[in-house]
Scaffold this motif. Structure first.
Motif, PDB file in Angstrom:
ATOM      1  N   ARG A  86       0.842  -1.208   0.000  1.00 34.70           N
ATOM      2  CA  ARG A  86       0.000   0.000   0.000  1.00 34.70           C
ATOM      3  C   ARG A  86       0.870   1.248   0.000  1.00 34.70           C
ATOM      4  O   ARG A  86       0.578   2.221  -0.693  1.00 34.70           O
ATOM      5  CB  ARG A  86      -0.914  -0.017   1.228  1.00 34.70           C
ATOM      6  CG  ARG A  86      -1.621   1.316   1.444  1.00 34.70           C
ATOM      7  CD  ARG A  86      -3.046   1.198   1.285  1.00 34.70           C
ATOM      8  NE  ARG A  86      -3.711   2.488   1.255  1.00 34.70           N
ATOM      9  CZ  ARG A  86      -4.948   2.649   1.619  1.00 34.70           C
ATOM     10  NH1 ARG A  86      -5.646   1.625   2.058  1.00 34.70           N
ATOM     11  NH2 ARG A  86      -5.519   3.817   1.537  1.00 34.70           N
ATOM     12  N   ASP A  90       0.561   4.304  -2.465  1.00 34.76           N
ATOM     13  CA  ASP A  90       0.330   5.669  -1.982  1.00 34.76           C
ATOM     14  C   ASP A  90       1.312   6.641  -2.633  1.00 34.76           C
ATOM     15  O   ASP A  90       0.941   7.756  -3.009  1.00 34.76           O
ATOM     16  CB  ASP A  90       0.439   5.741  -0.458  1.00 34.76           C
ATOM     17  CG  ASP A  90      -0.747   5.116   0.259  1.00 34.76           C
ATOM     18  OD1 ASP A  90      -1.779   4.845  -0.398  1.00 34.76           O
ATOM     19  OD2 ASP A  90      -0.629   4.876   1.476  1.00 34.76           O
ATOM     20  N   ARG A 101      -5.287   4.903 -10.833  1.00 31.03           N
ATOM     21  CA  ARG A 101      -6.089   3.772 -10.381  1.00 31.03           C
ATOM     22  C   ARG A 101      -5.265   2.500 -10.548  1.00 31.03           C
ATOM     23  O   ARG A 101      -4.362   2.441 -11.379  1.00 31.03           O
ATOM     24  CB  ARG A 101      -7.385   3.676 -11.189  1.00 31.03           C
ATOM     25  CG  ARG A 101      -8.214   4.915 -10.996  1.00 31.03           C
ATOM     26  CD  ARG A 101      -9.563   4.909 -11.631  1.00 31.03           C
ATOM     27  NE  ARG A 101      -9.740   3.987 -12.722  1.00 31.03           N
ATOM     28  CZ  ARG A 101     -10.926   3.681 -13.243  1.00 31.03           C
ATOM     29  NH1 ARG A 101     -12.012   4.226 -12.774  1.00 31.03           N
ATOM     30  NH2 ARG A 101     -11.033   2.854 -14.249  1.00 31.03           N
ATOM     31  N   ALA A 140      -6.902  -2.434  -0.826  1.00 28.50           N
ATOM     32  CA  ALA A 140      -7.884  -2.235   0.238  1.00 28.50           C
ATOM     33  C   ALA A 140      -9.138  -1.599  -0.369  1.00 28.50           C
ATOM     34  O   ALA A 140      -9.098  -1.024  -1.464  1.00 28.50           O
ATOM     35  CB  ALA A 140      -7.304  -1.333   1.326  1.00 28.50           C
ATOM     36  N   HIS A 141     -10.232  -1.700   0.342  1.00 30.11           N
ATOM     37  CA  HIS A 141     -11.511  -1.175  -0.156  1.00 30.11           C
ATOM     38  C   HIS A 141     -11.479   0.324  -0.423  1.00 30.11           C
ATOM     39  O   HIS A 141     -12.220   0.812  -1.274  1.00 30.11           O
ATOM     40  CB  HIS A 141     -12.645  -1.513   0.812  1.00 30.11           C
ATOM     41  CG  HIS A 141     -12.896  -2.992   0.910  1.00 30.11           C
ATOM     42  ND1 HIS A 141     -13.355  -3.740  -0.141  1.00 30.11           N
ATOM     43  CD2 HIS A 141     -12.721  -3.855   1.938  1.00 30.11           C
ATOM     44  CE1 HIS A 141     -13.453  -5.006   0.222  1.00 30.11           C
ATOM     45  NE2 HIS A 141     -13.075  -5.105   1.480  1.00 30.11           N
ATOM     46  N   ASP A 142     -10.610   1.047   0.285  1.00 30.97           N
ATOM     47  CA  ASP A 142     -10.566   2.495   0.090  1.00 30.97           C
ATOM     48  C   ASP A 142      -9.548   2.931  -0.968  1.00 30.97           C
ATOM     49  O   ASP A 142      -9.342   4.117  -1.169  1.00 30.97           O
ATOM     50  CB  ASP A 142     -10.294   3.209   1.417  1.00 30.97           C
ATOM     51  CG  ASP A 142      -8.936   2.863   2.012  1.00 30.97           C
ATOM     52  OD1 ASP A 142      -8.377   1.790   1.686  1.00 30.97           O
ATOM     53  OD2 ASP A 142      -8.423   3.666   2.802  1.00 30.97           O
ATOM     54  N   GLU A 143      -8.929   1.977  -1.669  1.00 33.93           N
ATOM     55  CA  GLU A 143      -7.996   2.320  -2.743  1.00 33.93           C
ATOM     56  C   GLU A 143      -8.761   2.351  -4.070  1.00 33.93           C
ATOM     57  O   GLU A 143      -9.689   1.573  -4.287  1.00 33.93           O
ATOM     58  CB  GLU A 143      -6.855   1.310  -2.818  1.00 33.93           C
ATOM     59  CG  GLU A 143      -5.910   1.415  -1.632  1.00 33.93           C
ATOM     60  CD  GLU A 143      -4.739   0.461  -1.763  1.00 33.93           C
ATOM     61  OE1 GLU A 143      -3.697   0.879  -2.308  1.00 33.93           O
ATOM     62  OE2 GLU A 143      -4.871  -0.702  -1.321  1.00 33.93           O
ATOM     63  N   ASP A 144      -8.343   3.245  -4.941  1.00 27.35           N
ATOM     64  CA  ASP A 144      -9.003   3.434  -6.232  1.00 27.35           C
ATOM     65  C   ASP A 144      -8.524   2.360  -7.199  1.00 27.35           C
ATOM     66  O   ASP A 144      -7.397   2.420  -7.703  1.00 27.35           O
ATOM     67  CB  ASP A 144      -8.674   4.830  -6.772  1.00 27.35           C
ATOM     68  CG  ASP A 144      -9.559   5.237  -7.937  1.00 27.35           C
ATOM     69  OD1 ASP A 144     -10.381   4.421  -8.397  1.00 27.35           O
ATOM     70  OD2 ASP A 144      -9.410   6.393  -8.383  1.00 27.35           O
TER      71      ASP A 144
END
Length: 173
Positions: A86, A90, A101, A140-144
């Motif tokens: 991650r 980032d 994305r 993760a669910h909050d990643e585009d």
């Protein structure tokens, strides 16, 4: 024309098909292709070829170089890059020059291992697969982005990728 570029980072462990899928997506959409492996330093390539996993410190300058390529390349692009953690994603996403994305290519260890064993001419030996799997942090669910399976033909995977990212050549602008 959009004020902001679009970037799709095709990510996953070695042997998951990042380069192939990134090339297919870039061709289908008419976007520029960037192969992140080509941006590794000679020291990093030598390390990986010797079977030594890269550290975060080894990867940091490489990730910054990929970011500069994203920022300096005109238009939309597809980047083939492992982006295993991650933290790395980032870094890649921290640009005002583009919407970044991720497309995570997922497959079984057996399938990926067989692909690695069959490929030639790449610096990454198949013995490095386990270290890549150990390093991998799935999206993760909050990643585009989206995750897709890599079973099937390259055309099957391409269709899955475009659907997962809600892209098609007519609407991808």
């Amino acid at each position: 024309m959009n004020a902001q570029k679009n970037v799709i980072v095709v990510m996953g462990v070695a042997g998951s098909g990042k380069s192939t899928v990134a090339e297919l997506v870039a061709h289908e959409l008419g976007w520029t292709l960037t192969e992140a492996d080509d941006l590794h330093s000679p020291d990093n390539v030598e390390k990986m070829a010797a079977g030594t996993p890269l550290t975060d410190a080894d990867r940091e300058p490489w990730l910054r170089l990929i970011c500069r390529r994203i920022e300096r390349t005109d238009g939309d692009q597809v980047v083939a890059c492992s982006a295993l953690r991650r933290r790395y994603r980032d870094i890649l996403g921290r640009t005002n020059a583009a919407r970044v994305r991720f497309l995570h290519l997922e497959g079984s260890r057996d399938l990926i291992g067989s692909r690695l064993d069959a490929r030639t001419g790449h610096f990454m030996p198949s013995t490095m697969l386990q270290s890549q799997l150990d390093t991998l942090e799935p999206l993760a669910h909050d990643e585009d982005g989206a995750s897709i399976t890599i079973d099937g033909s390259p055309q099957d995977i391409l269709r899955r990728a475009l659907t997962a990212l809600d892209l098609n050549p007519e609407t991808a602008e």
